[in-house]
Write an enzyme that holds these catalytic residues in place. Sequence first.
Site, PDB file in Angstrom:
ATOM      1  N   LYS A 237      25.971  20.619  44.370  1.00 55.99           N
ATOM      2  CA  LYS A 237      26.900  21.520  43.664  1.00 55.99           C
ATOM      3  C   LYS A 237      28.284  21.463  44.308  1.00 55.99           C
ATOM      4  CE  LYS A 237      28.814  24.706  41.337  1.00 55.99           C
ATOM      5  NZ  LYS A 237      29.206  24.518  39.937  1.00 55.99           N
ATOM      6  N   CYS A 291      36.129  28.227  41.102  1.00 56.02           N
ATOM      7  CA  CYS A 291      35.198  27.231  41.651  1.00 56.02           C
ATOM      8  C   CYS A 291      35.934  26.142  42.437  1.00 56.02           C
ATOM      9  CB  CYS A 291      34.390  26.576  40.530  1.00 56.02           C
ATOM     10  SG  CYS A 291      33.203  27.691  39.774  1.00 56.02           S
TER      11      CYS A 291
HETATM   12  N1  LIG Z   1      31.583  31.401  36.287  1.00 59.37           N
HETATM   13  C1  LIG Z   1      31.355  30.104  36.371  1.00 59.37           C
HETATM   14  O1  LIG Z   1      31.845  29.316  35.547  1.00 59.37           O
HETATM   15  C2  LIG Z   1      30.490  29.550  37.464  1.00 59.37           C
HETATM   16  C3  LIG Z   1      30.024  28.243  37.343  1.00 59.37           C
HETATM   17  C4  LIG Z   1      29.186  27.736  38.318  1.00 59.37           C
HETATM   18  C5  LIG Z   1      28.863  28.524  39.411  1.00 59.37           C
HETATM   19  N2  LIG Z   1      29.367  29.791  39.528  1.00 59.37           N
HETATM   20  C6  LIG Z   1      28.969  30.559  40.702  1.00 59.37           C
HETATM   21  O2  LIG Z   1      28.055  31.584  40.297  1.00 59.37           O
HETATM   22  C7  LIG Z   1      28.229  32.750  41.098  1.00 59.37           C
HETATM   23  C8  LIG Z   1      28.531  33.936  40.185  1.00 59.37           C
HETATM   24  O3  LIG Z   1      29.738  33.673  39.505  1.00 59.37           O
HETATM   25  P1  LIG Z   1      30.224  34.549  38.264  1.00 59.37           P
HETATM   26  O4  LIG Z   1      31.382  33.815  37.686  1.00 59.37           O
HETATM   27  O5  LIG Z   1      29.077  34.913  37.409  1.00 59.37           O
HETATM   28  O6  LIG Z   1      30.726  35.849  39.044  1.00 59.37           O
HETATM   29  P2  LIG Z   1      31.128  37.243  38.378  1.00 59.37           P
HETATM   30  O7  LIG Z   1      32.076  37.878  39.302  1.00 59.37           O
HETATM   31  O8  LIG Z   1      31.492  37.044  36.941  1.00 59.37           O
HETATM   32  O9  LIG Z   1      29.739  38.058  38.362  1.00 59.37           O
HETATM   33  C9  LIG Z   1      29.067  38.437  39.502  1.00 59.37           C
HETATM   34  C10 LIG Z   1      28.489  39.824  39.274  1.00 59.37           C
HETATM   35  O10 LIG Z   1      27.706  40.155  40.419  1.00 59.37           O
HETATM   36  C11 LIG Z   1      27.834  41.542  40.648  1.00 59.37           C
HETATM   37  N3  LIG Z   1      27.417  41.837  42.021  1.00 59.37           N
HETATM   38  C12 LIG Z   1      28.080  41.634  43.178  1.00 59.37           C
HETATM   39  N4  LIG Z   1      27.314  41.974  44.225  1.00 59.37           N
HETATM   40  C13 LIG Z   1      26.124  42.412  43.709  1.00 59.37           C
HETATM   41  C14 LIG Z   1      24.920  42.887  44.279  1.00 59.37           C
HETATM   42  N5  LIG Z   1      24.759  42.973  45.599  1.00 59.37           N
HETATM   43  N6  LIG Z   1      23.922  43.279  43.448  1.00 59.37           N
HETATM   44  C15 LIG Z   1      24.066  43.185  42.106  1.00 59.37           C
HETATM   45  N7  LIG Z   1      25.196  42.719  41.507  1.00 59.37           N
HETATM   46  C16 LIG Z   1      26.195  42.335  42.303  1.00 59.37           C
HETATM   47  C17 LIG Z   1      29.287  41.821  40.356  1.00 59.37           C
HETATM   48  O11 LIG Z   1      29.492  43.197  40.067  1.00 59.37           O
HETATM   49  C18 LIG Z   1      29.545  40.913  39.146  1.00 59.37           C
HETATM   50  O12 LIG Z   1      29.359  41.597  37.923  1.00 59.37           O
HETATM   51  C19 LIG Z   1      29.344  32.411  42.078  1.00 59.37           C
HETATM   52  O13 LIG Z   1      28.785  31.920  43.263  1.00 59.37           O
HETATM   53  C20 LIG Z   1      30.105  31.301  41.369  1.00 59.37           C
HETATM   54  O14 LIG Z   1      30.797  30.476  42.284  1.00 59.37           O
HETATM   55  C21 LIG Z   1      30.148  30.319  38.573  1.00 59.37           C
END
Ligand SMILES: NC(=O)c1ccc[n+]([C@@H]2O[C@H](COP(=O)([O-])OP(=O)(O)OC[C@H]3O[C@@H](n4cnc5c(N)ncnc54)[C@H](O)[C@@H]3O)[C@@H](O)[C@H]2O)c1
Length: 443
Positions: A237, A291
Site C-alpha cells: 500500500k 494519501c
Molecule cells: N479516503 C480514501 O480515499 C482512502 C483510500 C485509501 C486508504 N485510505 C486510508 O483509510 C483510512 C481511513 O481514511 P478515511 O478517508 O476513511 O478517513 P475519514 O477521516 O474519512 O474517516 C475516518 C473516521 O474514523 C472515525 N474515527 C476516528 N477515530 C475513531 C475511533 N477510535 N473509533 C471509531 N471511529 C473513529 C472518524 O470520526 C472518521 O469519521 C486512513 O488510514 C486513510 O489513509 C483512505
Amino acid sequence: MVTFTIPQPTYEAPDRGPAQGSAGLRAIETVSVIGLGYVGLPTAALLASRGLKVIGVDLKQDAVARINEGRAHIAETDLDMILDAVVKGGKLQARTSPLPADAFLIAVPTPITADKKADMRAVEAALASIAPVLKRGDLIVIESTSPVGTTERAAAQLRSLRPDLRFPDAAPEQADVFMAYCPERILPGQTLRELVDNARIIGGLDHASALRAREVYAHFARGKMMLATSREAECAKLAENAFRDVNIAFANELATLCEGMGVDPWAVIRMANLHPRVNILSPGPGVGGHCIPIDPWFLHHAMPEQTPLIAAARGVNDGKPLRVANRVQRLASRFKEPVIAVLGLAYKPNVDDLRESPAVEIARTLADRGVGRLLIAEPNIARLPHELAGRPDVQLVEGSVAVAEADIVTILVAHSRFRNLDRAALASRVVVDTVGLLKAEQA
Ligand SMILES: NC(=O)c1ccc[n+]([C@@H]2O[C@H](COP(=O)([O-])OP(=O)(O)OC[C@H]3O[C@@H](n4cnc5c(N)ncnc54)[C@H](O)[C@@H]3O)[C@@H](O)[C@H]2O)c1
C-alpha cells in the site's frame, strides 16, 4: 432492499486448506466497521447490502445520527441510496461504541505528525475500544494505511489488553483470533464501484487469518484477491502511493526545468510519451489529498538513510505550491492593483475535497503576502475554507466572473467546468496554467 448483482470473486492465491488455529470456524454473520468515513462507511454499506449484519462505529455523534437516518455524512456516488436501504432493512446500525461481532474492520485516520511521522493514535484507540468485546474466533482487520509492522504491533497491544486470548503472531496454530491487514485503494467519487472491482491485497498475520479475512471481502469484491503476509500488504500500500509521488515529482521537476529553459513542458511530455516505454505523468501545482503527500513518509521513516529518493520526491512536490505562488507574485508586480483569478481549490479535478490541497496553499500564500485581490472560483464548494474565509481581499466567485475581472488567471485544478470558460477573455489575460488545462485542449 438494495439488489447488488455481484459475480463471484476470482482468487489468485490457491487455498492451502482451512485455518489451523484452535479458534474454530463459525460463519461470519456480524461485521463491525470501526471508523465510518470515506473508506469505512461505503464498506459497511456494501457488506450490509450483501445481507450481513453490520455494526458501524464512529466517535462523531452527528455522523452516527445521520447514518441511522439512512443518510451519509460524506458525498459519495450512490452511497445515500444503499445506506437508506440497508438502514431501513435493519442490516446496518451505527453507534459510538463497539458491540460484539464476528469480524472488526478498522478504517480510522492515520495522519502524520508535525515531524512527518505516522500518527497511529486513532488505530490504537480503535483497537483499545474493541478489546473488551473480543471473543474467541473473531477476526480483526486493519484497513487504515499504516507503517510496516502495524498489524504485529496491534497484536501486541491487544495481547496486553486481553491476556486471556492467544494472537496469531505468537503461535498461529493455537491462536484464538484472526488478524489481517487489508489496505484500501479507492478513488473518492467512485468508491462503491472500486470497492467491488479493485484487486485486493489480504495480508494475514498468519495464513489462516488471510483466508478468514478473504471470506469477509468475498461478500462484495469481484476483483482479484491476493493473499500475502501483513507486512507485505502494509508495504505494498505504501509502495503504491510512494510510486505515484515519485513519478509526479519527476513530472513537476521536468516542468520547472522546461519553463526555465523556455520549452513548453506539455509539448515535451506529449512527445516523450510517444516512446513505447515512457509514461511521464502530468505536472501540477503540487500534490494533495490525504494519501500521497502523507503515506511516502511512512516508508521513509522506516529507513531514512536508505530512502533519499522518496524524501526528495516529497521535497519537490511540497515545494511546488511556493514556486507557483512566487511566479504569480512576480507577474502581479507588473500591475498597479492586481486582480488575480484563482481557478480551483480542490486537491484534484471534480471533487470538493480540499484536504492538503496545494491550491489552497497557493491561494493562502498569495493572500498572506497581499499580492492583490483574489477572485477564487471553486465550483464544488459553497464557502471558502478557513484559511481564506473572512479576508477582505479574497472572494469566492463564479469562474466566468473571476476571468472577466482578473489581470492574471491562475489555473490550479482541471475541473471539467473550467473547460467552458471564455477563451477570448482568457487570451487577453496573463495566464498561469499549472495543470495544462488549455494545453490539453490545444493538443
Ligand atoms: N479516503 C480514501 O480515499 C482512502 C483510500 C485509501 C486508504 N485510505 C486510508 O483509510 C483510512 C481511513 O481514511 P478515511 O478517508 O476513511 O478517513 P475519514 O477521516 O474519512 O474517516 C475516518 C473516521 O474514523 C472515525 N474515527 C476516528 N477515530 C475513531 C475511533 N477510535 N473509533 C471509531 N471511529 C473513529 C472518524 O470520526 C472518521 O469519521 C486512513 O488510514 C486513510 O489513509 C483512505
